[in-house]
Write an enzyme that holds these catalytic residues in place. Structure first.
Site, PDB file in Angstrom:
ATOM      1  N   THR A 135      28.508  41.734 -36.194  1.00 31.95           N
ATOM      2  CA  THR A 135      27.264  40.848 -35.927  1.00 31.95           C
ATOM      3  C   THR A 135      27.072  40.702 -34.332  1.00 31.95           C
ATOM      4  O   THR A 135      26.617  40.495 -33.831  1.00 31.95           O
ATOM      5  CB  THR A 135      27.222  39.169 -36.762  1.00 31.95           C
ATOM      6  OG1 THR A 135      27.036  39.559 -37.565  1.00 31.95           O
ATOM      7  CG2 THR A 135      26.177  38.272 -35.874  1.00 31.95           C
ATOM      8  N   SER A 312     -11.072  14.583 -14.588  1.00 32.34           N
ATOM      9  CA  SER A 312     -10.723  13.173 -14.589  1.00 32.34           C
ATOM     10  C   SER A 312     -11.944  12.252 -15.772  1.00 32.34           C
ATOM     11  O   SER A 312     -12.635  12.794 -16.128  1.00 32.34           O
ATOM     12  CB  SER A 312     -11.081  11.908 -13.513  1.00 32.34           C
ATOM     13  OG  SER A 312     -11.185  10.579 -13.699  1.00 32.34           O
ATOM     14  N   LYS A 318     -14.611  14.547 -10.943  1.00 37.55           N
ATOM     15  CA  LYS A 318     -13.462  14.523 -10.244  1.00 37.55           C
ATOM     16  C   LYS A 318     -12.089  15.907 -10.806  1.00 37.55           C
ATOM     17  O   LYS A 318     -13.006  16.208 -11.633  1.00 37.55           O
ATOM     18  CB  LYS A 318     -12.438  13.583 -10.365  1.00 37.55           C
ATOM     19  CG  LYS A 318     -10.873  13.702  -9.585  1.00 37.55           C
ATOM     20  CD  LYS A 318     -10.249  11.862 -10.024  1.00 37.55           C
ATOM     21  CE  LYS A 318      -9.263  12.036  -8.579  1.00 37.55           C
ATOM     22  NZ  LYS A 318      -8.471  12.570  -8.935  1.00 37.55           N
TER      23      LYS A 318
END
Length: 429
Positions: A135, A312, A318
């Protein structure tokens, strides 16, 4: 259902699945995250390349028969086509140095080779698919190949970002604006000069990161567990790197000291540090764009960022710098990953760093995130940046730049005298 047995008992497994009892053990005992191997396609592909190369080397070394070799190679080619990804079910964060990952790939390949799932009469997951390997050297090699492959996409996105930055540098070079030091007004500069700094730092960090990633192609396949190469023959160790070159078409080479390779993962740490520095540079640029676009009436307002969505739920109309703010968060994550990988290096005790896979997966995650982030940064922000020329002109001809003009003409002391004559008090100076 089928029943498989090991030293710890028996397990019932759905007969439709290609993995076996060792994968089930890892899945049941060691799963705690949502990070499942099937999500890491580059890693799976790299593991398959390793298994294909080792089958070729083992056949040449007479460790496996021609029929076993052919069956393993055919199974690997099937997986390399992207089939059976759903069979890779282990949590990539597990103890044992990645053994669950290695066994998951071994069992899937073996079950693709045999006539009946779980009956390993022709190809055995360990005796054949994992022959001459551990491994440790399998995962060490594969995770580095995976990082190299994943980085190709990040490198391409970065090259596109640099090209976009270069176009903006040239586009904005005729536009004069103001510089700032300590967030206070300073001398006049061209907006393009400001953007040239963005371009330059990304080019430099890209080069450093690329160099670090290229070092990962020096691997330890053939060193088995701790670097001694136990369980692998002299011939196998001699030819395995060449076989890996052939199947991957990559310029891989063997680490000079395989004991060092088993003990230390500083090559992964080096990539993570360079990735972190890259992210820090991007974060700084994103913050600068956020400031330069602030306003539009009460801020710097030197540039306009593309408006891509409402900013917003309270203020109608905005628009916020959401892409730079997203970049900032992504880069903060990557900076945090660097510390995790550093800690992983420190926890490599004695002769084997069993947390190497943990570090490699975090690097892959960082590369995935940054690749997507840079793509969005370029497409949804940088390409659409517009200079607010009227605002830039006002700032370029504001008080401090004009004072700087005087200093260039008369010198510092004479400029102070002239300002005093105009009634500028000490506090303003």
């Amino acid at each position: 259902m089928r029943i498989e047995k090991d030293d710890f008992g028996t397990v019932q497994i759905d007969d439709d699945v290609l993995y076996g009892i060792q994968t089930i053990r890892t899945k049941e005992n060691l799963t705690f995250s949502k990070n499942i191997l099937s999500e890491y396609k580059e890693y799976i592909r790299s593991l398959v390349y390793v298994k294909k190369a080792t089958a070729l080397a083992n056949f040449e070394d007479n460790v496996i028969s021609r029929i076993v070799k052919e069956k393993i190679v055919d199974a690997c080619d099937t997986l390399l086509q992207g089939q059976h990804l759903e069979q890779f079910v282990v949590d990539v964060y597990h103890g044992g140095g990645g053994i669950g990952i290695n066994m998951n790939i071994n069992e899937v390949i073996a079950n693709l080779c045999n006539e009946a799932k779980g009956i390993y009469s022709i190809v055995h997951p360990i005796d054949h698919v994992n022959a001459s390997q551990s491994t440790s050297d399998v995962c060490h090699t594969a995770i580095r190949l995976a990082i190299n492959e994943a980085y190709e996409k990040l490198a391409a996105e970065t090259a596109d970002l640099i090209a976009t930055m270069n176009r903006k540098t040239n586009e904005f070079m005729p536009i004069a604006t103001i510089s700032r030091t300590c967030l206070q007004d300073a001398s006049r500069m061209q907006l393009g000069e400001k953007f040239s700094g963005f371009e330059s730092v990304i080019k430099r960090r890209h080069k450093k990161l690329t160099d670090a990633v290229e070092e990962l192609l020096t691997i330890n396949l053939g060193g088995t567990v701790i670097g001694k190469g136990e369980g692998a023959s002299t011939l196998y160790k001699k030819i395995i790197i060449q076989k890996l070159k052939e199947v991957t078409e990559l310029p891989v080479s063997r680490r000079e000291n395989l004991f060092d390779a088993a003990q230390n993962i500083d090559d992964l740490v080096d990539v993570s540090k360079q990735l972190s520095l890259f992210a820090s540079a991007l974060l700084k640029i994103a913050k600068d764009l956020r400031l330069l676009s602030s306003g539009p009436e009460a801020g710097f307002a030197e540039i306009l960022l593309p408006a891509i969505q409402a900013g917003s739920s309270f203020y109608p109309g905005k628009v916020n710098p959401v892409i730079p703010e997203t970049v900032i968060q992504c880069c903060a994550e990557i900076i945090g990953i660097e510390r995790v990988i550093q800690a992983t290096f420190e926890h490599g005790d004695l002769d084997l760093n069993v947390f190497e896979n943990f570090a490699g997966i975090h690097l892959l995650d960082g590369i995935y995130m940054l690749t997507k982030c840079i793509h969005n940064f370029r497409k949804q922000c940088f390409e659409g940046i517009i200079a607010n020329e009227a605002r830039c002109d006002t700032l370029a001809n504001s008080r401090i730049p004009q004072i700087c003009d005087l200093k260039e003409k008369f010198g510092y002391s004479e400029t102070i005298r002239l300002l005093n004559e105009q009634g500028i008090n000490e506090e303003e100076k």
